[in-house]
Design a protein around this motif. Structure first.
Motif, PDB file in Angstrom:
ATOM      1  N   GLY A 165      15.309   7.195  38.447  1.00 21.01           N
ATOM      2  CA  GLY A 165      15.687   7.887  39.422  1.00 21.01           C
ATOM      3  C   GLY A 165      16.815   8.965  39.135  1.00 21.01           C
ATOM      4  N   SER A 166      17.634   8.647  38.160  1.00 20.49           N
ATOM      5  CA  SER A 166      18.989   9.150  37.687  1.00 20.49           C
ATOM      6  C   SER A 166      18.453  10.391  36.924  1.00 20.49           C
ATOM      7  CB  SER A 166      19.794   8.348  36.915  1.00 20.49           C
ATOM      8  OG  SER A 166      20.324   7.270  37.542  1.00 20.49           O
ATOM      9  N   TYR A 167      19.367  11.516  36.996  1.00 22.92           N
ATOM     10  CA  TYR A 167      19.031  12.783  36.497  1.00 22.92           C
ATOM     11  C   TYR A 167      19.535  13.027  35.079  1.00 22.92           C
ATOM     12  CZ  TYR A 167      18.174  14.771  41.150  1.00 22.92           C
ATOM     13  OH  TYR A 167      17.724  15.098  42.493  1.00 22.92           O
ATOM     14  N   ASN A 168      19.501  11.769  34.437  1.00 27.63           N
ATOM     15  CA  ASN A 168      20.066  11.514  32.870  1.00 27.63           C
ATOM     16  C   ASN A 168      18.926  12.086  32.027  1.00 27.63           C
ATOM     17  OD1 ASN A 168      21.955  10.800  31.064  1.00 27.63           O
ATOM     18  ND2 ASN A 168      21.226   8.657  31.025  1.00 27.63           N
ATOM     19  N   PHE A 169      18.775  13.486  32.152  1.00 27.80           N
ATOM     20  CA  PHE A 169      17.500  13.942  31.345  1.00 27.80           C
ATOM     21  C   PHE A 169      17.639  13.751  29.992  1.00 27.80           C
ATOM     22  CE2 PHE A 169      17.219  17.053  35.131  1.00 27.80           C
ATOM     23  CZ  PHE A 169      16.216  16.268  35.698  1.00 27.80           C
ATOM     24  N   PHE A 368      26.870  20.094  35.359  1.00 28.84           N
ATOM     25  CA  PHE A 368      26.984  19.568  34.265  1.00 28.84           C
ATOM     26  C   PHE A 368      26.435  18.083  34.542  1.00 28.84           C
ATOM     27  CE2 PHE A 368      30.207  22.791  33.789  1.00 28.84           C
ATOM     28  CZ  PHE A 368      29.633  23.378  32.604  1.00 28.84           C
ATOM     29  N   THR A 369      25.971  17.683  35.738  1.00 31.36           N
ATOM     30  CA  THR A 369      25.700  16.370  36.232  1.00 31.36           C
ATOM     31  C   THR A 369      24.405  15.930  35.870  1.00 31.36           C
ATOM     32  OG1 THR A 369      24.778  17.506  38.119  1.00 31.36           O
ATOM     33  CG2 THR A 369      27.107  16.724  38.177  1.00 31.36           C
ATOM     34  N   LYS A 370      23.436  16.870  35.287  1.00 32.91           N
ATOM     35  CA  LYS A 370      22.217  16.366  34.782  1.00 32.91           C
ATOM     36  C   LYS A 370      21.994  16.088  33.071  1.00 32.91           C
ATOM     37  CE  LYS A 370      21.325  17.683  39.133  1.00 32.91           C
ATOM     38  NZ  LYS A 370      22.305  18.345  40.091  1.00 32.91           N
ATOM     39  N   SER A 371      21.999  16.989  32.601  1.00 35.26           N
ATOM     40  CA  SER A 371      21.605  17.134  31.140  1.00 35.26           C
ATOM     41  C   SER A 371      22.917  16.653  30.464  1.00 35.26           C
ATOM     42  CB  SER A 371      21.032  18.368  30.714  1.00 35.26           C
ATOM     43  OG  SER A 371      19.833  18.541  31.368  1.00 35.26           O
ATOM     44  N   PHE A 372      23.997  16.981  30.897  1.00 33.38           N
ATOM     45  CA  PHE A 372      25.536  16.759  30.140  1.00 33.38           C
ATOM     46  C   PHE A 372      26.258  15.295  30.516  1.00 33.38           C
ATOM     47  CE2 PHE A 372      24.515  21.030  30.658  1.00 33.38           C
ATOM     48  CZ  PHE A 372      24.244  21.439  29.316  1.00 33.38           C
ATOM     49  N   ARG A 500      10.115  10.167  43.410  1.00 32.95           N
ATOM     50  CA  ARG A 500      10.258  11.087  42.665  1.00 32.95           C
ATOM     51  C   ARG A 500      11.297  10.665  41.464  1.00 32.95           C
ATOM     52  NH1 ARG A 500      15.327  14.936  44.459  1.00 32.95           N
ATOM     53  NH2 ARG A 500      16.384  12.995  43.943  1.00 32.95           N
ATOM     54  N   PHE A 501      10.331  10.541  40.329  1.00 35.82           N
ATOM     55  CA  PHE A 501      10.477  10.205  39.129  1.00 35.82           C
ATOM     56  C   PHE A 501      11.192  11.100  38.128  1.00 35.82           C
ATOM     57  CE2 PHE A 501       6.536   7.953  40.109  1.00 35.82           C
ATOM     58  CZ  PHE A 501       7.085   6.461  39.931  1.00 35.82           C
ATOM     59  N   CYS A 502      12.400  10.609  37.731  1.00 38.34           N
ATOM     60  CA  CYS A 502      13.126  11.692  36.785  1.00 38.34           C
ATOM     61  C   CYS A 502      13.061  11.106  35.283  1.00 38.34           C
ATOM     62  CB  CYS A 502      14.763  11.712  37.354  1.00 38.34           C
ATOM     63  SG  CYS A 502      14.758  12.742  38.741  1.00 38.34           S
ATOM     64  N   ILE A 503      12.405  11.918  34.367  1.00 39.91           N
ATOM     65  CA  ILE A 503      12.176  11.294  33.208  1.00 39.91           C
ATOM     66  C   ILE A 503      13.503  11.575  32.189  1.00 39.91           C
ATOM     67  CG2 ILE A 503      10.571  11.417  30.968  1.00 39.91           C
ATOM     68  CD1 ILE A 503       9.460  10.384  33.699  1.00 39.91           C
ATOM     69  N   SER A 504      13.703  10.592  31.219  1.00 39.00           N
ATOM     70  CA  SER A 504      14.808  10.899  30.545  1.00 39.00           C
ATOM     71  C   SER A 504      14.438  10.821  29.102  1.00 39.00           C
ATOM     72  CB  SER A 504      15.804   9.884  30.826  1.00 39.00           C
ATOM     73  OG  SER A 504      16.989   9.782  29.632  1.00 39.00           O
TER      74      SER A 504
END
Length: 526
Positions: A165-169, A368-372, A500-504
């Motif tokens: 679930g986290s936007y930790n791409f 900067f909250t997702k990919s960084f 909603r799946f968030c892939i990392s």
């Protein structure tokens, strides 16, 4: 909302899951091909296939979905009747007796929905996480004795939950290791807070270093950073447009864009999601007819779009939008909160994804909250634009500056992505994210589930539809140590509830296979 028909939406038309190339409206097309050549300022650009899916649900699914909401509504009215007569205790906010003749603050349908439907499944949101949001995280167990009006903690920690679930791409949000040493050093040298705005005593050398790096990363002239991503949109759009200006906004734009547009005082018109015919009609009418009543020309026309739409997983049709904005002399503002770092060969967002010139976009915004793995946001573009915002931005004048350790975490992450740390780890993460995204989407498609969005998007909405299934699905997966975000009304249309799946890049193939298998088992029993 999304196209109501089944299949994939390509080139503005509806197809049944058929792959087709897509790009700008001008240029030469290869019929049913995989690439297309389009003219941009006399220079050819080659775009990759653009494939998105917005499949329609079977009729019986929609019937049961509306039936479920209907039954829930009937029981809601019954329970409200019991509360009014004191048969059942009312825990919700109510109007004060002495204000019964005033305009009601709480008695509307959304409050009814919150009180009688959402409250019954509220345990699926705001779950307390007690570790770094990596591919695995720990969660505090909580239970409710009054049907989710209140919660109590059991003292037990649910260990090693797979985080979907986290936007930790790119996997930058992780537990401390030696690579974060510079963040620790900045914390020791600067402290945590700045205690001032950018206009006063809050501009640090770290901010200047970060802004130069962001401009270099995006290949633009200048950039400015802000302490909060939401406020980057809501506080800067009013500085760019105002009364006498026209904003053309995609119907699925984020709430921060919507709020910023409303605060600006500009006239707002909505175009259908990623629909170029709808956008061009609004542009043409704006140029021909001008402002209402006076018929004067608009001072500015600003198109607001996102790179990746977080509830649909779709990617903006940037080549066509750029072609339209050039044709009608409009400005383009793109929110890359979810796309920066997550798409493009080197993670530079949708402009790189489509192989376009960075000068084609007038205003870049991102977070900067997702990919960084940090927080805050940026505005980037031409130097005169950024210089103007340094003076007129509400965030620069009234909001506290970005925390120094936060800035250093962004610098560290961005250097990793750019390869300035002397390694290829950043590029490997971008490539791994793309592989994980394609693999997970392929697995879900093979199992026959309805998923939305672009095949390259790491945000993957999986449609659940039925309100009862939303709650049961999230609860079952948590029992299997899988944490997933479920979304329903009012964040989505009433009949389009979804997971909603968030892939990392941090996800392993084994973790993704575990989620697929357990999800398939659970959904057949829900």
């Amino acid at each position: 909302m999304a196209n109501s028909g089944g299949g994939a939406v390509c080139n503005g038309n509806l197809h049944n899951h058929r792959k087709q190339s897509d790009g700008s409206q001008s240029g030469n097309y290869t019929e049913n091909g995989t690439v297309k050549e389009a003219q941009q300022n006399g220079k050819p650009h080659i775009y990759k296939p653009f494939v998105e899916f917005f499949e329609e649900a079977p009729l019986h699914v929609m019937v049961f979905t509306y039936l479920g909401y209907g039954i829930g509504t009937l029981f809601g009215y019954l329970r409200d009747f019991m509360r009014n007569w004191g048969i059942e205790k009312c825990n919700a906010a109510v109007e004060r007796e002495e204000q019964k003749d005033f305009v009601p603050l709480y008695q509307n349908f959304e409050n009814f929905y919150t009180r009688n439907l959402y409250m019954r499944i509220r345990d699926n949101w705001n779950r307390p996480v007690c570790s770094a949001p990596g591919s695995l995280f720990d969660m505090l167990e909580r239970v409710s004795d009054d049907y989710n009006w209140t919660f109590r903690y059991t003292g037990r920690i649910i260990k090693d939950v797979i985080n979907m679930g986290s936007y930790n791409f790119l996997g930058m949000a992780a537990r401390y290791d030696e690579s974060m040493r510079t963040v620790k050093e900045v914390l020791e040298a600067y402290g945590v807070g700045v205690a001032s705005t950018r206009h006063e005593m809050g501009t640090l050398d770290k901010h200047a270093e970060l802004e130069d790096l962001v401009a270099k990363f995006l290949n633009v002239e200048a950039a400015m950073v802000f302490g909060m991503g939401f406020a980057t949109n809501s506080m800067n759009i009013p500085a760019l447009v105002g009364k006498g200006c026209l904003i053309l906004s995609d119907e699925l734009n984020h709430a921060s864009l919507v709020l910023g547009a409303r605060l600006s005082g500009a006239t707002i018109r909505i175009f259908k999601h990623n629909n170029m015919q709808s956008l061009e009609k609004l542009l043409r009418d704006a140029v021909i007819y001008g402002q209402p009543r006076t018929r004067r020309a608009w001072k500015k026309i600003l198109i607001l779009v996102e790179g990746i739409y977080s509830m649909e997983g779709s990617i903006v049709r940037l080549p066509q939008i750029v072609a339209l904005k050039k044709k009608y002399k409009a400005y383009l503002y793109i929110d890359e909160a979810h796309s920066i770092g997550s798409v493009g060969p080197t993670g530079r967002g949708v402009v790189e994804f489509f192989g376009m010139d960075p000068r084609d976009v007038d205003v870049y915004m991102g977070t900067f909250t997702k990919s960084f793995g940090s927080s805050g946001g940026y505005i980037a573009g031409r130097k005169d634009l950024v210089d103007y915002l340094r003076i007129h931005s509400h965030s620069a004048a009234y909001a506290v500056s970005m925390s120094p350790p936060i800035a250093e975490q962004i610098i560290r992450s961005m250097k990793l992505i750019m390869g300035l740390d002397g390694t290829t780890q950043g590029l490997q993460r971008v490539q791994q994210l793309a592989k994980n995204t394609r693999y997970f989407r392929q697995r879900l498609n093979e199992m026959g589930f309805i998923i939305y969005g672009n095949e390259e998007s790491p945000v993957i909405p999986l449609l659940l539809y039925m309100p009862g299934k939303v709650a049961a699905f999230a609860r079952h997966l948590l029992k299997r140590k899988i944490g997933v975000v479920v979304v329903g009304f009012p964040a989505t249309p009433l009949a389009e509830a979804r997971a909603r799946f968030c892939i990392s890049a941090a996800h392993t193939r084994e973790q993704l296979d575990t989620v697929d298998l357990l999800y398939h088992e659970d959904i057949t029993h829900v």
